[in-house]
Design a protein around this motif. Structure first.
Motif, mmCIF file in Angstrom:
data_model
loop_
_atom_site.group_PDB
_atom_site.id
_atom_site.type_symbol
_atom_site.label_atom_id
_atom_site.label_comp_id
_atom_site.label_asym_id
_atom_site.label_seq_id
_atom_site.Cartn_x
_atom_site.Cartn_y
_atom_site.Cartn_z
ATOM 1 N N ALA A 153 0.833 -1.202 0.000
ATOM 2 C CA ALA A 153 0.000 0.000 0.000
ATOM 3 C C ALA A 153 0.867 1.251 0.000
ATOM 4 O O ALA A 153 0.604 2.212 -0.744
ATOM 5 N N LEU A 171 2.598 1.789 -3.409
ATOM 6 C CA LEU A 171 1.652 2.305 -4.399
ATOM 7 C C LEU A 171 1.287 3.759 -4.109
ATOM 8 O O LEU A 171 1.120 4.566 -5.027
ATOM 9 N N TRP A 172 1.144 4.098 -2.835
ATOM 10 C CA TRP A 172 0.858 5.469 -2.411
ATOM 11 C C TRP A 172 1.968 6.402 -2.886
ATOM 12 O O TRP A 172 1.715 7.499 -3.379
ATOM 13 N N MET A 209 -5.973 7.295 2.616
ATOM 14 C CA MET A 209 -5.572 5.962 2.189
ATOM 15 C C MET A 209 -4.591 5.323 3.160
ATOM 16 O O MET A 209 -4.837 4.255 3.710
ATOM 17 N N LEU A 238 -4.906 0.861 -7.828
ATOM 18 C CA LEU A 238 -5.404 1.722 -6.751
ATOM 19 C C LEU A 238 -6.917 1.921 -6.818
ATOM 20 O O LEU A 238 -7.557 2.174 -5.794
ATOM 21 N N GLU A 253 -7.989 -1.005 -4.942
ATOM 22 C CA GLU A 253 -7.663 -0.774 -3.537
ATOM 23 C C GLU A 253 -8.711 0.093 -2.861
ATOM 24 O O GLU A 253 -9.149 -0.196 -1.740
ATOM 25 N N GLU A 254 -9.156 1.136 -3.537
ATOM 26 C CA GLU A 254 -10.113 2.067 -2.929
ATOM 27 C C GLU A 254 -11.467 1.426 -2.663
ATOM 28 O O GLU A 254 -12.040 1.609 -1.583
#
Length: 359
Positions: free
Chosen positions: A86, A89-90, A100, A279, A282-283
């Motif tokens: 995470a 990717l952030w 996030m 992402l 992910e969200e």
């Protein structure tokens, strides 16, 4: 087993100690254990910066010939690959929002001055967002430079800014000074410079994210992955973590051979659009708008590498939102053995899949 750093023996009137070369380790686990030993058993200083009592060594470094070996398999450390992916990717998305990242690491909220964004530690925002008045990010500028000048020494991406020191009581000064991209002989090497590293809490996540950024950069340049070198100004272990550090070192000492699990290369088709697509999934999982089984994930149009990341986010959705006592065997069973091993040692809900096929 304690590893002795290789050295080059020199003589001369001004030489007090042998000139040391950077020690290499097969995986981040070996470097992590050796640095913990160094800081706890042979520390140079006792410090209490911002109220945190710690043991410190100044000016240390290591090299990973294979940066994909970025995960430690230590039961006592309980590394969290979900947060690590995470965070990587952030960074790659150039984000600095807490919405996030604090879902995966709530403690990060304490580093925000406004409760909405992070400052210096949002490294990706500095690297992947165009500066004011520019149309390209520093990352894009460096890649353009390296495409034109294939053996350049100028591919440096600064992160720490002197302006951070001008903010009174700044709760979030960047620990990362910068990343240096060096294409040589068809491979992309990277050198990371840290002003400071918490060896127990921060080092592992930093190396994971930075080597992912390195691998992503290599793909964009059409190069093979080279070595990763990590230098630290203040390498320290906080006293509040000393009990866990002792357990981790004892586990490391008890092993005749470290556990090793294979992990695939990032697909050469990976682009910024790939990161954005992952992402998006992910969200919807983070906000509990949907749930995925393995068939769903296989139908997302993602390469198997990125399917693994989405499966990790589904595991965390079940833990956080469903309060699952047992994460779906369907989902856990589809994960790579090393990821199952790590999840099983961190969360009881994944413990039935703790065993994996180590090399």
């Amino acid at each position: 087993m304690k590893r002795k750093c290789p050295s080059i023996e020199l003589t001369g009137p001004d030489l007090e100690e042998p000139l040391l070369t950077t020690p290499s380790f097969r995986s981040v686990e070996g470097a992590y254990l050796e640095l913990l030993r160094l800081a706890t058993e042979e520390h140079e200083h006792r410090i209490a910066a911002r109220g945190n009592n710690a043991r410190e060594v100044i000016g240390v470094g290591f090299r990973l010939p294979d940066p994909r070996q970025r995960l430690p398999y230590l039961a006592q450390r309980k590394a969290n690959p979900i947060f690590q992916f995470a965070e990587a990717l952030w960074y790659l998305a150039g984000r600095r929002d807490l919405e996030m990242i604090a879902y995966y690491a709530p403690s990060m909220r304490s580093s925000s001055s406004d409760g909405v964004h992070l400052g210096g530690s949002a490294y990706g925002h500095t690297l992947f967002t165009p500066a004011s008045g520019d149309t390209a990010s520093p990352f894009e500028r460096v890649l353009d430079l390296l495409r034109m000048e294939t053996d350049s020494k100028r591919g440096y991406l600064p992160v720490f800014s002197a302006s951070e020191l001008a903010v009174p009581d700044n709760p979030d000064v960047a620990c990362l000074a910068g990343l240096h991209l060096l294409p040589r002989g068809g491979r992309l090497h990277m050198v990371c410079n840290m002003r400071a590293n918490d060896l127990d809490c921060g080092l592992l996540s930093d190396v994971f994210s930075f080597t992912v950024i390195q691998e992503y950069a290599a793909i964009q340049l059409g190069l093979e992955l080279g070595t990763y070198t990590h230098f630290i100004g203040s390498a320290h272990v906080n006293d509040c973590n000393s009990d866990r550090v002792k357990r981790v070192l004892a586990e490391g000492d008890s092993r005749s051979t470290p556990l090793r699990f294979p992990f695939p290369a990032m697909p050469p088709s990976t682009t910024g659009a790939t990161i954005a697509q992952v992402l998006e999934h992910e969200e919807v999982l983070r906000t509990n708008q949907t749930r995925y089984d393995t068939e769903d994930v296989q139908g997302l149009g993602l390469e198997p590498y990125w399917q693994q990341v989405v499966l990790l986010f589904e595991v965390y959705r079940q833990i956080q939102h469903d309060k699952a006592e047992q994460v779906s065997p369907d989902v856990l069973g589809a994960l790579l053995p090393g990821l199952r091993w790590l999840l099983g040692h961190r969360w009881p809900a994944c413990a039935s899949f703790v065993n994996g096929d180590a090399l």
